[in-house]
Design an enzyme around this catalytic site. Structure first.
Site, PDB file in Angstrom:
ATOM      1  N   VAL A   8       1.030  -1.102  -0.026  1.00 35.54           N
ATOM      2  CA  VAL A   8      -0.044  -0.157   0.021  1.00 35.54           C
ATOM      3  C   VAL A   8       0.845   1.230   0.142  1.00 35.54           C
ATOM      4  CG1 VAL A   8      -1.847   1.337   1.250  1.00 35.54           C
ATOM      5  CG2 VAL A   8      -2.080  -1.433   1.246  1.00 35.54           C
ATOM      6  N   GLY A  13       6.064   6.284   0.015  1.00 37.20           N
ATOM      7  CA  GLY A  13       6.751   5.274  -0.188  1.00 37.20           C
ATOM      8  C   GLY A  13       5.682   3.995  -0.132  1.00 37.20           C
ATOM      9  N   THR A  14       6.071   2.876  -0.049  1.00 44.07           N
ATOM     10  CA  THR A  14       5.040   1.625   0.098  1.00 44.07           C
ATOM     11  C   THR A  14       5.312   1.100   1.411  1.00 44.07           C
ATOM     12  OG1 THR A  14       6.793   0.125  -1.002  1.00 44.07           O
ATOM     13  CG2 THR A  14       5.128   1.116  -2.325  1.00 44.07           C
ATOM     14  N   ILE A  15       4.182   0.348   2.035  1.00 41.04           N
ATOM     15  CA  ILE A  15       4.344  -0.369   3.277  1.00 41.04           C
ATOM     16  C   ILE A  15       3.863  -1.760   2.883  1.00 41.04           C
ATOM     17  CG2 ILE A  15       1.938   0.874   3.901  1.00 41.04           C
ATOM     18  CD1 ILE A  15       3.116   0.739   6.982  1.00 41.04           C
TER      19      ILE A  15
END
EC number: 3.5.1.1
Length: 291
Positions: A8, A13-15
């Site tokens: 997500v 950034g992406t997690i």
């Protein structure tokens, strides 16, 4: 072939899905003053930063521990890399009652509520946080300093876990939350799983049962508020990349493939998905507060 849940997008950034699930379980809010205690540079400070008032990051890597680089050639900083994961599970309240992850005790927030990034072009992003070196069994903070204290996949690698838990609770304010995320095994699970964990890493301290983990927290003055216990299915190869040596990795791989073909159990519940070997782990998130 099952597909891993997508990562997500979060604050530029992406997690990963498993970190997002933990963040939802934590339920950070804008007034929180947080402490994250990790071995090396963990991902929690960056994940929590946009949602809270302040985050202090502690790298509590034991000074006496031999360098991971000297032993294996790997970086000393710990990254709990998983590769793609598939997550199933349930949340339990302090009374052991079960709740689905999308409701009940965990009360996760929708993704929109978890994102506080300023959408304006050029808006400032949180600065990288440099962890403070400290001993997890003697944290350099006064009693009742933080409203939120987190320890992710590090409790058993920072010193005596009871002493670590005692310190996490000591620095937490009354009514605050101490969140422990770690690997667990079922209360009735046998010792097979720890055998392959120690083959991968001879320094592995052993995987606690869920009952043992919660027992330790209550024995040092914590009150359990919520539990989230779930199963994670992972590809074997990213996990084996952290093995002490190639021979150990080969032995683990062979044992898992043997189990898939009807051989002795390893405790890892391996199976082949789309021609790739996967295995399972049990993870737990525990929310406690000082009594």
């Amino acid at each position: 072939m099952p597909h891993p849940a997508p990562a997500v997008q979060e604050t530029g950034g992406t997690i990963a899905p498993h970190l997002r699930r933990l963040l939802e379980f934590v339920e950070p809010h804008t007034g929180d003053v947080c402490l994250d205690v990790a071995r090396g540079r963990g991902p929690m400070p960056a994940a929590l930063g946009p949602h809270v008032r302040h985050v202090t990051a502690v790298d509590a890597t034991p000074v006496a521990a031999p360098s991971a680089r000297a032993r294996t050639g790997r970086m000393e900083t710990v990254e709990f890399g998983t590769g793609p994961v598939r997550i199933t599970g349930e949340t339990r309240g302090p009374d052991g009652a079960r709740h689905g992850h999308d409701g009940g005790a965990a009360r996760p927030r929708p993704p929109s509520a978890m994102t506080r990034e300023d959408p304006r072009p050029g808006a400032a992003r949180p600065a990288p946080r440099v962890p403070i070196k400290a001993d997890a069994t003697a944290l350099p903070y006064r009693d009742n300093t933080f409203s939120l204290v987190t320890a992710r996949f590090s409790l058993y690698n920072l010193g005596d876990p009871g002493d670590v838990l005692r310190e996490l609770l000591r620095v937490c304010r009354p009514g605050g939350r101490v969140i422990v995320a770690d690997l667990v095994r079922g209360n009735l699970a046998g010792p097979e799983r720890d055998r392959i964990e120690r083959l991968r890493d001879p320094d592995h301290p052993g995987t606690p049962s869920i009952a043992r983990l919660t027992e330790m927290i209550t024995s040092v003055g914590g009150s359990i508020r919520r539990l989230d216990v779930f199963t994670v299915e992972r590809p074997v190869e990213p996990w084996l990349a952290g093995a002490r040596d190639g021979a150990a990795a080969d032995r683990i791989r062979a044992a898992m493939l043997d189990e898939v073909d009807g051989g002795p159990r390893t405790g890892a519940k391996p199976r082949v998905i789309g021609g790739e070997l996967w295995f399972t782990q049990s993870w737990a998130h525990v929310a406690a507060e000082p009594i």
